[in-house]
Design a protein around this motif. Structure first.
Motif, PDB file in Angstrom:
ATOM      1  N   ARG A 198       1.035  -1.058   0.054  1.00 40.58           N
ATOM      2  CA  ARG A 198       0.150  -0.228   0.045  1.00 40.58           C
ATOM      3  C   ARG A 198       0.586   1.410  -0.119  1.00 40.58           C
ATOM      4  O   ARG A 198       0.570   2.227  -0.698  1.00 40.58           O
ATOM      5  CB  ARG A 198      -0.608  -0.034   0.876  1.00 40.58           C
ATOM      6  CG  ARG A 198      -1.616   0.930   1.695  1.00 40.58           C
ATOM      7  CD  ARG A 198      -3.219   1.446   2.302  1.00 40.58           C
ATOM      8  NE  ARG A 198      -4.142   2.083   2.021  1.00 40.58           N
ATOM      9  CZ  ARG A 198      -3.999   3.034   2.677  1.00 40.58           C
ATOM     10  NH1 ARG A 198      -3.668   2.920   3.942  1.00 40.58           N
ATOM     11  NH2 ARG A 198      -5.027   4.242   2.505  1.00 40.58           N
ATOM     12  N   TYR A 199       2.130   1.377   0.430  1.00 40.30           N
ATOM     13  CA  TYR A 199       2.828   2.445   0.590  1.00 40.30           C
ATOM     14  C   TYR A 199       3.097   2.438  -0.154  1.00 40.30           C
ATOM     15  O   TYR A 199       3.434   4.026  -1.117  1.00 40.30           O
ATOM     16  CB  TYR A 199       4.127   2.093   1.816  1.00 40.30           C
ATOM     17  CG  TYR A 199       4.570   2.931   1.117  1.00 40.30           C
ATOM     18  CD1 TYR A 199       4.599   4.412   2.841  1.00 40.30           C
ATOM     19  CD2 TYR A 199       5.736   3.557   0.849  1.00 40.30           C
ATOM     20  CE1 TYR A 199       5.485   5.570   3.257  1.00 40.30           C
ATOM     21  CE2 TYR A 199       6.669   4.402   1.270  1.00 40.30           C
ATOM     22  CZ  TYR A 199       7.001   5.158   2.020  1.00 40.30           C
ATOM     23  OH  TYR A 199       7.354   6.532   2.140  1.00 40.30           O
ATOM     24  N   PHE A 200       3.960   1.444  -1.478  1.00 40.71           N
ATOM     25  CA  PHE A 200       4.312   1.977  -2.674  1.00 40.71           C
ATOM     26  C   PHE A 200       3.468   2.039  -4.204  1.00 40.71           C
ATOM     27  O   PHE A 200       3.519   2.849  -4.890  1.00 40.71           O
ATOM     28  CB  PHE A 200       5.435   0.888  -2.998  1.00 40.71           C
ATOM     29  CG  PHE A 200       6.662   1.204  -2.416  1.00 40.71           C
ATOM     30  CD1 PHE A 200       7.292   1.786  -2.608  1.00 40.71           C
ATOM     31  CD2 PHE A 200       6.643   0.007  -1.461  1.00 40.71           C
ATOM     32  CE1 PHE A 200       8.897   2.188  -1.536  1.00 40.71           C
ATOM     33  CE2 PHE A 200       7.828   0.284  -0.037  1.00 40.71           C
ATOM     34  CZ  PHE A 200       8.456   0.933  -0.408  1.00 40.71           C
ATOM     35  N   TRP A 201       2.365   1.245  -3.441  1.00 38.31           N
ATOM     36  CA  TRP A 201       1.211   1.048  -4.815  1.00 38.31           C
ATOM     37  C   TRP A 201      -0.247   0.676  -4.547  1.00 38.31           C
ATOM     38  O   TRP A 201      -0.712  -0.754  -4.042  1.00 38.31           O
ATOM     39  CB  TRP A 201       2.296  -0.257  -5.952  1.00 38.31           C
ATOM     40  CG  TRP A 201       0.302   0.092  -7.256  1.00 38.31           C
ATOM     41  CD1 TRP A 201       0.280   1.190  -7.463  1.00 38.31           C
ATOM     42  CD2 TRP A 201       0.365  -1.297  -7.645  1.00 38.31           C
ATOM     43  NE1 TRP A 201      -0.704   0.487  -8.835  1.00 38.31           N
ATOM     44  CE2 TRP A 201      -0.245  -0.863  -9.037  1.00 38.31           C
ATOM     45  CE3 TRP A 201       0.763  -2.726  -7.283  1.00 38.31           C
ATOM     46  CZ2 TRP A 201      -0.546  -1.382  -9.802  1.00 38.31           C
ATOM     47  CZ3 TRP A 201       0.380  -3.357  -7.786  1.00 38.31           C
ATOM     48  CH2 TRP A 201      -0.531  -3.292  -9.239  1.00 38.31           C
ATOM     49  N   GLU A 202      -0.932   2.092  -4.437  1.00 37.71           N
ATOM     50  CA  GLU A 202      -1.944   1.954  -3.337  1.00 37.71           C
ATOM     51  C   GLU A 202      -2.783   1.565  -4.617  1.00 37.71           C
ATOM     52  O   GLU A 202      -3.240   2.255  -5.094  1.00 37.71           O
ATOM     53  CB  GLU A 202      -2.632   2.842  -2.645  1.00 37.71           C
ATOM     54  CG  GLU A 202      -3.497   2.967  -1.718  1.00 37.71           C
ATOM     55  CD  GLU A 202      -3.738   4.596  -1.115  1.00 37.71           C
ATOM     56  OE1 GLU A 202      -4.253   4.765   0.102  1.00 37.71           O
ATOM     57  OE2 GLU A 202      -4.449   5.675  -1.706  1.00 37.71           O
ATOM     58  N   HIS A 203      -3.319   0.406  -4.498  1.00 37.30           N
ATOM     59  CA  HIS A 203      -3.825  -0.424  -5.456  1.00 37.30           C
ATOM     60  C   HIS A 203      -5.047  -1.626  -4.781  1.00 37.30           C
ATOM     61  O   HIS A 203      -4.271  -1.929  -4.128  1.00 37.30           O
ATOM     62  CB  HIS A 203      -3.600  -0.859  -6.526  1.00 37.30           C
ATOM     63  CG  HIS A 203      -4.175  -1.082  -7.919  1.00 37.30           C
ATOM     64  ND1 HIS A 203      -3.911  -2.268  -7.828  1.00 37.30           N
ATOM     65  CD2 HIS A 203      -4.269  -0.703  -8.838  1.00 37.30           C
ATOM     66  CE1 HIS A 203      -5.117  -2.253  -8.917  1.00 37.30           C
ATOM     67  NE2 HIS A 203      -4.940  -1.733  -9.693  1.00 37.30           N
ATOM     68  N   PRO A 204      -5.848  -1.613  -5.494  1.00 33.87           N
ATOM     69  CA  PRO A 204      -6.759  -3.263  -5.134  1.00 33.87           C
ATOM     70  C   PRO A 204      -6.316  -4.440  -5.129  1.00 33.87           C
ATOM     71  O   PRO A 204      -6.775  -5.314  -4.212  1.00 33.87           O
ATOM     72  CB  PRO A 204      -8.459  -2.611  -5.658  1.00 33.87           C
ATOM     73  CG  PRO A 204      -8.233  -1.736  -6.459  1.00 33.87           C
ATOM     74  CD  PRO A 204      -6.735  -1.126  -6.424  1.00 33.87           C
TER      75      PRO A 204
END
Length: 268
Positions: A198-204
């Motif tokens: 989530r820190y580097f790629w906030e994505h489902p």
């Protein structure tokens, strides 16, 4: 298949660890929920704790408690049921006395499927009793409004134990296997999801880790928090039931295939 499951039952039904695991599950599942009566009012918009005990929301609250119990007790039992058999050479003895490796495999997975079914039946019984005794006006449509959770609960329990069997087969040493099982679910995967992904790629896609998918089959009933997360992140806090079922089914199939492949080649 039934004879294989019966043999496994005869092997474990008098074992102290198995009895302790089952006793804790039976006692804690309804007890932890009923302890909610001691809580003050929940944060708005939930408000009263009554929502924890009435239809149809009792299914979600009791299911989330069961989620933790299945992860800890039944997953733990699945790990040690394999490691102890390696340590005691009972798997080798089964093969020597006439079982094929495929029958060993079917006995293990048939047993955890049956145990998951019994755990689910008890969950349903507890939910019905608690719901009926706390809901003022009971309609059948309200009782089974969230009826799909019953299958998800069974799959959740079965998947935790499937992962436990895989860890047990791969590691074989009880203490190390139990440690890895707990550390992966409670620390490693959450750190990867929340501290890295989530820190580097906030994505489902952060939801699609193996054991998170299993947990999201019966997630925490936290609607206000979930809504706040969705507004901030742009996607839901939990997977949808359909996504959780499909993802968990795929991962569980991979766990089963890995166990079967390892069992065919392993030195028992």
């Amino acid at each position: 298949m039934l004879s294989l499951i019966r043999t496994e039952w005869l092997k474990w039904n008098k074992h102290l660890i198995f009895r302790i695991v089952c006793a804790f599950y039976v006692i804690l599942l309804p007890s932890v929920l009923l302890l909610g009566k001691k809580l003050p009012e929940l944060p708005p918009p939930v408000g009263t704790t009554e929502v924890m005990f009435i239809f149809p929301t009792v299914w979600g609250y009791l299911g989330y408690i069961g989620n933790w119990l299945c992860f800890f007790f039944f997953g733990f039992f699945a790990v040690i049921s394999i490691t102890m058999e390696f340590n005691n050479r009972t798997l080798r003895q089964n093969v020597i006395t006439g079982w094929s490796r495929q029958e060993v495999f079917l006995a293990k997975y048939g047993s955890i499927a049956a145990l998951s079914l019994l755990a689910t039946a008890y969950y349903v019984a507890c939910a019905l009793v608690i719901g009926y005794t706390h809901t003022d006006v009971v309609y059948l449509s309200k009782v089974f409004q969230e009826g799909d959770i019953v299958f998800r609960y069974w799959l959740m329990s079965f998947s935790y134990m499937s992962f436990g069997l895989l860890i047990g087969f791969l590691v074989r040493r009880t203490v190390i296997a139990v440690f890895l099982y707990l550390i992966y679910i409670m620390i490693l995967e959450p750190v990867l999801r929340w501290g890295v992904h989530r820190y580097f790629w906030e994505h489902p896609s952060m939801h699609f880790y193996p054991l998170n998918a299993v947990e999201d089959l019966v997630p925490a009933p936290l609607s206000p928090i979930a809504e706040q997360f969705a507004e901030k992140a742009g996607f839901d806090l939990f997977m949808s039931p359909f996504e959780a079922i499909i993802t968990t089914s795929i991962y569980t199939s991979l766990f089963i295939f890995a166990v079967y492949s390892h069992l065919k080649k392993a030195d028992l």
